[in-house]
Design a protein around this motif. Structure first.
Motif, PDB file in Angstrom:
ATOM      1  N   ILE A   1       0.846  -1.195   0.000  1.00  9.99           N
ATOM      2  CA  ILE A   1       0.000   0.000   0.000  1.00  9.99           C
ATOM      3  C   ILE A   1       0.882   1.246   0.000  1.00  9.99           C
ATOM      4  CG2 ILE A   1      -1.704   1.291   1.360  1.00  9.99           C
ATOM      5  CD1 ILE A   1      -2.848  -1.430   2.242  1.00  9.99           C
ATOM      6  N   ALA A   2       2.019   1.167   0.696  1.00  8.19           N
ATOM      7  CA  ALA A   2       3.040   2.224   0.676  1.00  8.19           C
ATOM      8  C   ALA A   2       4.337   1.596   1.165  1.00  8.19           C
ATOM      9  CB  ALA A   2       2.654   3.394   1.572  1.00  8.19           C
ATOM     10  N   SER A   3       5.448   1.985   0.552  1.00 11.26           N
ATOM     11  CA  SER A   3       6.729   1.456   0.989  1.00 11.26           C
ATOM     12  C   SER A   3       7.824   2.461   0.699  1.00 11.26           C
ATOM     13  CB  SER A   3       7.039   0.126   0.273  1.00 11.26           C
ATOM     14  OG  SER A   3       8.235  -0.441   0.776  1.00 11.26           O
TER      15      SER A   3
ATOM     16  N   GLY B   1       7.067   6.056   4.861  1.00  9.60           N
ATOM     17  CA  GLY B   1       5.911   5.326   5.377  1.00  9.60           C
ATOM     18  C   GLY B   1       5.754   3.968   4.737  1.00  9.60           C
ATOM     19  N   ASN B   2       5.414   2.969   5.564  1.00  7.98           N
ATOM     20  CA  ASN B   2       5.314   1.588   5.095  1.00  7.98           C
ATOM     21  C   ASN B   2       4.024   0.938   5.559  1.00  7.98           C
ATOM     22  OD1 ASN B   2       8.278   0.952   4.038  1.00  7.98           O
ATOM     23  ND2 ASN B   2       8.429   2.232   5.858  1.00  7.98           N
ATOM     24  N   CYS B   3       3.381   0.239   4.632  1.00  7.95           N
ATOM     25  CA  CYS B   3       2.166  -0.501   4.956  1.00  7.95           C
ATOM     26  C   CYS B   3       1.981  -1.569   3.877  1.00  7.95           C
ATOM     27  CB  CYS B   3       0.964   0.439   5.005  1.00  7.95           C
ATOM     28  SG  CYS B   3      -0.587  -0.361   5.487  1.00  7.95           S
ATOM     29  N   ILE B   4       2.059  -2.830   4.276  1.00  8.52           N
ATOM     30  CA  ILE B   4       2.005  -3.944   3.339  1.00  8.52           C
ATOM     31  C   ILE B   4       0.807  -4.825   3.686  1.00  8.52           C
ATOM     32  CG2 ILE B   4       3.288  -5.848   2.292  1.00  8.52           C
ATOM     33  CD1 ILE B   4       4.700  -3.100   2.097  1.00  8.52           C
ATOM     34  N   TYR B   5       0.053  -5.213   2.672  1.00  5.81           N
ATOM     35  CA  TYR B   5      -1.081  -6.126   2.853  1.00  5.81           C
ATOM     36  C   TYR B   5      -0.660  -7.549   2.500  1.00  5.81           C
ATOM     37  CZ  TYR B   5      -5.280  -8.758   1.702  1.00  5.81           C
ATOM     38  OH  TYR B   5      -6.226  -9.740   1.623  1.00  5.81           O
ATOM     39  N   ILE B   6      -1.043  -8.479   3.370  1.00  4.62           N
ATOM     40  CA  ILE B   6      -0.877  -9.919   3.115  1.00  4.62           C
ATOM     41  C   ILE B   6      -2.227 -10.569   3.392  1.00  4.62           C
ATOM     42  CG2 ILE B   6       0.240 -12.070   3.835  1.00  4.62           C
ATOM     43  CD1 ILE B   6       2.300 -10.322   2.633  1.00  4.62           C
ATOM     44  N   GLY B   7      -2.703 -11.419   2.485  1.00  2.00           N
ATOM     45  CA  GLY B   7      -4.010 -12.001   2.767  1.00  2.00           C
ATOM     46  C   GLY B   7      -4.354 -13.220   1.936  1.00  2.00           C
ATOM     47  N   THR B   8      -5.436 -13.861   2.350  1.00  2.00           N
ATOM     48  CA  THR B   8      -6.085 -14.934   1.603  1.00  2.00           C
ATOM     49  C   THR B   8      -7.546 -14.528   1.449  1.00  2.00           C
ATOM     50  OG1 THR B   8      -6.742 -16.140   3.602  1.00  2.00           O
ATOM     51  CG2 THR B   8      -4.555 -16.633   2.699  1.00  2.00           C
ATOM     52  N   ASP B   9      -8.356 -15.426   0.910  1.00  2.00           N
ATOM     53  CA  ASP B   9      -9.787 -15.115   0.814  1.00  2.00           C
ATOM     54  C   ASP B   9     -10.414 -14.929   2.191  1.00  2.00           C
ATOM     55  OD1 ASP B   9      -9.647 -15.236  -1.922  1.00  2.00           O
ATOM     56  OD2 ASP B   9     -10.453 -17.282  -2.078  1.00  2.00           O
ATOM     57  N   ALA B  10      -9.853 -15.610   3.200  1.00  4.50           N
ATOM     58  CA  ALA B  10     -10.466 -15.600   4.535  1.00  4.50           C
ATOM     59  C   ALA B  10      -9.774 -14.695   5.531  1.00  4.50           C
ATOM     60  CB  ALA B  10     -10.484 -17.034   5.091  1.00  4.50           C
TER      61      ALA B  10
ATOM     62  N   ALA C   1       7.810 -13.967  -7.462  1.00  2.00           N
ATOM     63  CA  ALA C   1       7.833 -12.501  -7.512  1.00  2.00           C
ATOM     64  C   ALA C   1       8.774 -11.942  -6.461  1.00  2.00           C
ATOM     65  CB  ALA C   1       6.428 -11.928  -7.297  1.00  2.00           C
ATOM     66  N   VAL C   2       9.484 -10.874  -6.845  1.00  2.04           N
ATOM     67  CA  VAL C   2      10.340 -10.133  -5.923  1.00  2.04           C
ATOM     68  C   VAL C   2       9.917  -8.672  -5.970  1.00  2.04           C
ATOM     69  CG1 VAL C   2      12.677  -9.383  -5.377  1.00  2.04           C
ATOM     70  CG2 VAL C   2      12.282 -11.696  -6.279  1.00  2.04           C
ATOM     71  N   VAL C   3       9.618  -8.121  -4.802  1.00  6.21           N
ATOM     72  CA  VAL C   3       9.251  -6.716  -4.684  1.00  6.21           C
ATOM     73  C   VAL C   3      10.364  -6.013  -3.914  1.00  6.21           C
ATOM     74  CG1 VAL C   3       7.484  -5.072  -3.953  1.00  6.21           C
ATOM     75  CG2 VAL C   3       6.827  -7.424  -4.548  1.00  6.21           C
ATOM     76  N   LEU C   4      10.939  -4.977  -4.491  1.00  3.99           N
ATOM     77  CA  LEU C   4      11.963  -4.190  -3.799  1.00  3.99           C
ATOM     78  C   LEU C   4      11.275  -3.047  -3.075  1.00  3.99           C
ATOM     79  CD1 LEU C   4      14.674  -4.061  -6.607  1.00  3.99           C
ATOM     80  CD2 LEU C   4      14.432  -5.729  -4.744  1.00  3.99           C
ATOM     81  N   GLY C   5      11.522  -2.912  -1.778  1.00  2.00           N
ATOM     82  CA  GLY C   5      10.791  -1.932  -0.987  1.00  2.00           C
ATOM     83  C   GLY C   5      11.663  -1.088  -0.084  1.00  2.00           C
TER      84      GLY C   5
ATOM     85  N   PHE D   1       9.942  -6.101  -9.305  1.00  4.46           N
ATOM     86  CA  PHE D   1       9.465  -4.732  -9.456  1.00  4.46           C
ATOM     87  C   PHE D   1       9.656  -3.962  -8.161  1.00  4.46           C
ATOM     88  CE2 PHE D   1       5.594  -6.923  -8.067  1.00  4.46           C
ATOM     89  CZ  PHE D   1       5.023  -6.037  -7.165  1.00  4.46           C
ATOM     90  N   VAL D   2       9.582  -2.653  -8.254  1.00  9.21           N
ATOM     91  CA  VAL D   2       9.831  -1.769  -7.120  1.00  9.21           C
ATOM     92  C   VAL D   2       8.497  -1.278  -6.553  1.00  9.21           C
ATOM     93  CG1 VAL D   2      10.941   0.359  -6.357  1.00  9.21           C
ATOM     94  CG2 VAL D   2      12.036  -1.053  -8.115  1.00  9.21           C
ATOM     95  N   ALA D   3       8.316  -1.445  -5.246  1.00 10.26           N
ATOM     96  CA  ALA D   3       7.107  -0.936  -4.588  1.00 10.26           C
ATOM     97  C   ALA D   3       7.107   0.588  -4.617  1.00 10.26           C
ATOM     98  CB  ALA D   3       7.053  -1.432  -3.150  1.00 10.26           C
TER      99      ALA D   3
END
Length: 265
Positions: A6-8, A12-21, A213-217, A252-254
Motif C-alpha cells: 500500500i506504501a513502501s 511510510g510503510n504498509c504492506i497487505y498480506i491475505g487470503t480469501d479468509a 515474484a520479488v518486490v523491492l521496498g 518490481f519496485v514498490a
C-alpha cells in the motif's frame, strides 16, 4: 495468498498480506486515511483486517497505528520490546492495551488460515522482526530494515514463493547527499538499512526455480531511485555465482505513496 504494498519507503510503510479468509497488515506507517484508501483499492475496508503485525516502533512503520486501532479495534502483534516502545510514543494517542499481543522471533503463531513466523533482524530499534507467512504450501516474506544479513537471514528467507525485500539506498547517493554525517553512518551501519548492492547479493542467495515474484521496498526518498534500485539488484544477480539470470524472475519496485501491483501466488 496475496501480497500488495500500500506504501513502501522511508516516509511510510504498509504492506497487505491475505487470503480469501484472512487479511493482515504489516506496519501502518502512513495515515489512517491513506491506509483505508489503499484497502479500498483492494476491495477491503478497515473492518476486514484481522491483525496488524508491527516490525518495529520507528515512525515510518507506526504513524497511523493509533487512528486505525481506535477506529477498527484491530489486534496488534509485535515483540515485547516493540510494543513497549510503541506505548512510549505520545503522538499515537491513547491505545487499548487489550489489542496488543506479544509475539517472539522464530515462534510461529496462527491467524485464521495464515501461519506467521517472525524472524530476527539487525536494526536500531527495540526488538525488531521481519515476517514470514505460510498458507498451505505457499510462502511469502516481508523483510525490510536490515542493517546486515547473515546465514540466519538467508536460511529464514529460503524457499519463499514471493518476497518483499529492502533496497533502501544507493551508497554513492547517500555518501554525497545532504544527510548529516551521523545519519549517513547510521544508515550504512550494521543496524541501519540494506543498500541496493546488498539487497541484490542477499536476493542472489535466495533464488530458486519456484520464486514467483520479488518486490523491492523501503527505498529512501533522498538516497535512491526506483530505476537505480531495480538495475543494481539485477546486476548483482547477473554477477552472482548461481545458475540464474535477473530476467528469470519478475522483479518490481514498490511505490512510495501509492498502491503497487498485487502479487498473487
Amino acid at each position: 495468498m496475496k501480497m500488495c504494498s500500500i506504501a513502501s519507503g522511508s516516509s511510510g510503510n504498509c504492506i497487505y498480506i491475505g487470503t480469501d479468509a484472512t487479511h493482515l497488515l504489516v506496519d501502518v506507517g502512513i495515515s489512517g486515511k491513506k491506509t483505508v484508501e489503499g484497502l479500498n483499492r483492494l476491495g477491503l475496508t478497515g473492518s476486514d483486517i484481522d491483525g496488524i503485525l508491527i516490525t518495529h516502533e520507528h515512525s515510518d512503520h507506526i504513524n497511523g497505528l493509533g487512528v486505525i486501532c481506535r477506529k477498527f479495534g484491530i489486534p496488534v502483534y509485535g515483540t515485547g520490546g516493540t510494543l513497549a516502545a510503541i506505548k512510549e510514543v505520545s503522538n499515537l494517542g491513547k491505545l487499548d492495551d487489550s489489542l496488543f499481543h506479544v509475539i517472539h522471533a522464530d515462534e510461529k503463531f496462527i491467524l485464521k488460515d495464515i501461519t506467521v513466523n517472525p524472524m530476527k533482524i539487525s536494526h536500531d530499534a527495540a526488538e525488531p522482526v521481519a515476517y514470514r507467512f505460510q498458507y498451505g504450501s505457499k510462502r511469502m516474506a516481508v523483510a525490510t530494515d536490515l542493517g546486515i544479513y547473515d546465514d540466519y537471514t538467508v536460511e529464514s528467507l529460503r524457499g519463499m514463493d514471493a518476497l518483499l525485500l529492502e533496497a533502501n539506498h544507493d551508497i554513492n547517493m547517500l555518501q554525497v547527499g545532504p544527510y548529516p554525517y551521523y545519519l549517513k553512518q547510521r544508515i550504512l551501519g550494521n543496524r541501519g538499512h540494506l543498500s541496493n548492492e546488498l539487497s541484490g547479493r542477499l536476493l542472489s542467495r535466495l533464488l530458486h526455480d519456484n520464486l514467483k515474484a520479488v518486490v523491492l521496498g523501503h527505498l529512501s526518498k533522498e538516497n535512491n531511485l526506483a530505476e537505480l534500485a531495480y538495475e543494481t539488484v539485477r546486476l548483482e544477480i547477473s554477477m552472482a555465482d548461481n545458475p540464474y539470470h535477473a530476467e528469470d524472475f519478475p522483479i518490481f519496485v514498490a511505490k512510495r505513496s501509492e498502491i503497487s501491483q498485487l502479487v498473487e501466488i
